[in-house]
Design an enzyme around this catalytic site. Structure first.
Site, PDB file in Angstrom:
ATOM      1  N   LYS A 148     -32.066  39.393 -15.954  1.00  0.00           N
ATOM      2  CA  LYS A 148     -30.613  39.449 -16.120  1.00  0.00           C
ATOM      3  C   LYS A 148     -30.011  38.086 -16.470  1.00  0.00           C
ATOM      4  O   LYS A 148     -28.849  38.027 -16.899  1.00  0.00           O
ATOM      5  CB  LYS A 148     -29.967  40.009 -14.867  1.00  0.00           C
ATOM      6  N   SER A 170     -26.818  42.164  -8.822  1.00  0.00           N
ATOM      7  CA  SER A 170     -27.958  42.571  -9.644  1.00  0.00           C
ATOM      8  C   SER A 170     -27.867  44.029 -10.062  1.00  0.00           C
ATOM      9  O   SER A 170     -28.844  44.783 -10.010  1.00  0.00           O
ATOM     10  CB  SER A 170     -29.275  42.311  -8.898  1.00  0.00           C
ATOM     11  N   LYS A 193     -30.366  33.302  -9.848  1.00  0.00           N
ATOM     12  CA  LYS A 193     -30.668  34.743  -9.777  1.00  0.00           C
ATOM     13  C   LYS A 193     -31.862  35.033  -8.887  1.00  0.00           C
ATOM     14  O   LYS A 193     -32.833  34.273  -8.865  1.00  0.00           O
ATOM     15  CB  LYS A 193     -30.951  35.271 -11.189  1.00  0.00           C
ATOM     16  N   SER A 213     -35.611  41.230 -11.848  1.00  0.00           N
ATOM     17  CA  SER A 213     -34.214  41.046 -12.243  1.00  0.00           C
ATOM     18  C   SER A 213     -33.877  39.637 -12.704  1.00  0.00           C
ATOM     19  O   SER A 213     -32.722  39.387 -13.088  1.00  0.00           O
ATOM     20  CB  SER A 213     -33.286  41.433 -11.086  1.00  0.00           C
TER      21      SER A 213
END
Length: 319
Positions: A110, A163, A271, A107
């Site tokens: 992202k 997320s 993140k 992720s």
């Protein structure tokens, strides 16, 4: 939709011969690193075009001298597969471990999804929720209202705080019509930013095959996110309560970021990520005494602890 001028990026990894061609190794005693999938180096470069080394300003110019001794030295008992600690304003590399080796990033994908979305949209735009967005696998922000429209900034918060793979698909479809078209634009942006380790296969990162990057490129993506005001505001939040077209009219989102959650001094966020192939991944940032440090950890056994340790060492330099 608006699109701001693109800023080209030449990472120092390219100047040293391209992604994956330089493995500096740890600056600490030899240790056993986690087992990670062997990835060929050719696909990312094919996906992003020929390597370009001349022309254009640099969004993040890392001083990645192969002969230099990094000032931060940490002997992790169980090190990550790759990592980097860098001052993103001066470009000084403080610690590295295989910084230009491409690996799955889960992720962390992202980060680029958020940057492109913020650059090409307005916060108050309404996003129609498709069946595909509602039914995507993996982490979600909640039950998205079928065929209704959700305020874009709510989805952008859901993308970065919890997320949400559903938010990633919905935003991609809103910006580009389809997720596939959005992913093509992500890869084009990676090419324009000269992120030679990087190739994207989805807007969410749930797909590991063909989805990869390296620590140097991820530090550059983190800087793009931190320098994008809308994304930067979201990443610093521990939680958000936002308008949502369901019963009660609100959605409550709680962030996953280790630094924000644990109250690390000057934490700026960025993140987290996890898949079986990528392991636990983290890009974190903090600012203290006017210095912005970014830490990248790929396939780490304990990213929260390792990130804190590296940041503490980095901020202690010169004090």
């Amino acid at each position: 939709m608006r699109r701001r001028p693109l800023v080209l990026l030449l990472t120092a990894g390219l100047a040293l011969g391209g992604c994956g061609l330089l493995d500096d190794g740890p600056r600490t005693p030899a240790v056993v690193t986690p087992a990670v999938p062997a990835l060929p180096l050719t696909p990312p470069q094919e996906a992003n075009g020929a390597l370009l080394v001349d022309g254009g300003p640099k969004a993040l110019d890392l001083r990645l001298d192969a002969t230099a001794m990094d000032p931060v030295r940490v002997a992790f008992k169980r090190p990550p597969a790759a990592g980097l600690l860098v001052d993103i304003d001066s470009g000084e590399v403080l610690w590295r471990l295989r910084p230009v080796t491409p690996l799955p990033i889960a992720s962390l994908t992202k980060i680029m999804t958020a940057v492109l979305t913020a650059e090409r949209t307005d916060a108050d735009e309404k996003v129609r929720i498709s069946a595909r967005a509602r039914n995507v696998e993996g982490s979600k922000i909640g039950i998205l209202p079928k065929k209704q429209r959700v305020r874009l900034e709510t989805l952008l918060n859901g993308l970065m705080l919890v997320s949400g793979n559903d938010a990633a698909v919905a935003l991609a479809e809103h910006v580009s019509g389809t997720e596939a078209a959005f992913v093509a634009q992500m890869n084009e942006r990676a090419k324009e930013e000269r992120l030679a380790c990087t190739a994207f296969a989805s807007a969410s990162g749930i797909v590991d095959e063909g989805n990869r990057s390296c620590a140097v490129d991820l530090a550059a993506m983190a800087k793009l996110a931190l320098d994008q005001p809308r994304v930067a505001r979201i990443m610093k939040r521990r939680r958000a309560v936002l308008p949502f077209p369901t019963k009660g009219g609100r959605i409550y989102l709680y962030g996953h970021n280790y630094l924000i959650r644990d109250g690390y001094p000057g934490a700026l966020g960025v993140k987290t990520g996890y898949t079986d192939a990528a392991g636990r991944c983290f890009v974190g940032a903090a600012e203290q005494n006017g210095r912005r440090l970014v830490v990248v950890l790929l396939h780490s056994p304990d990213p929260g602890r390792q990130a804190t340790q590296l940041l503490n060492r980095g901020f202690s330099l010169g004090t």
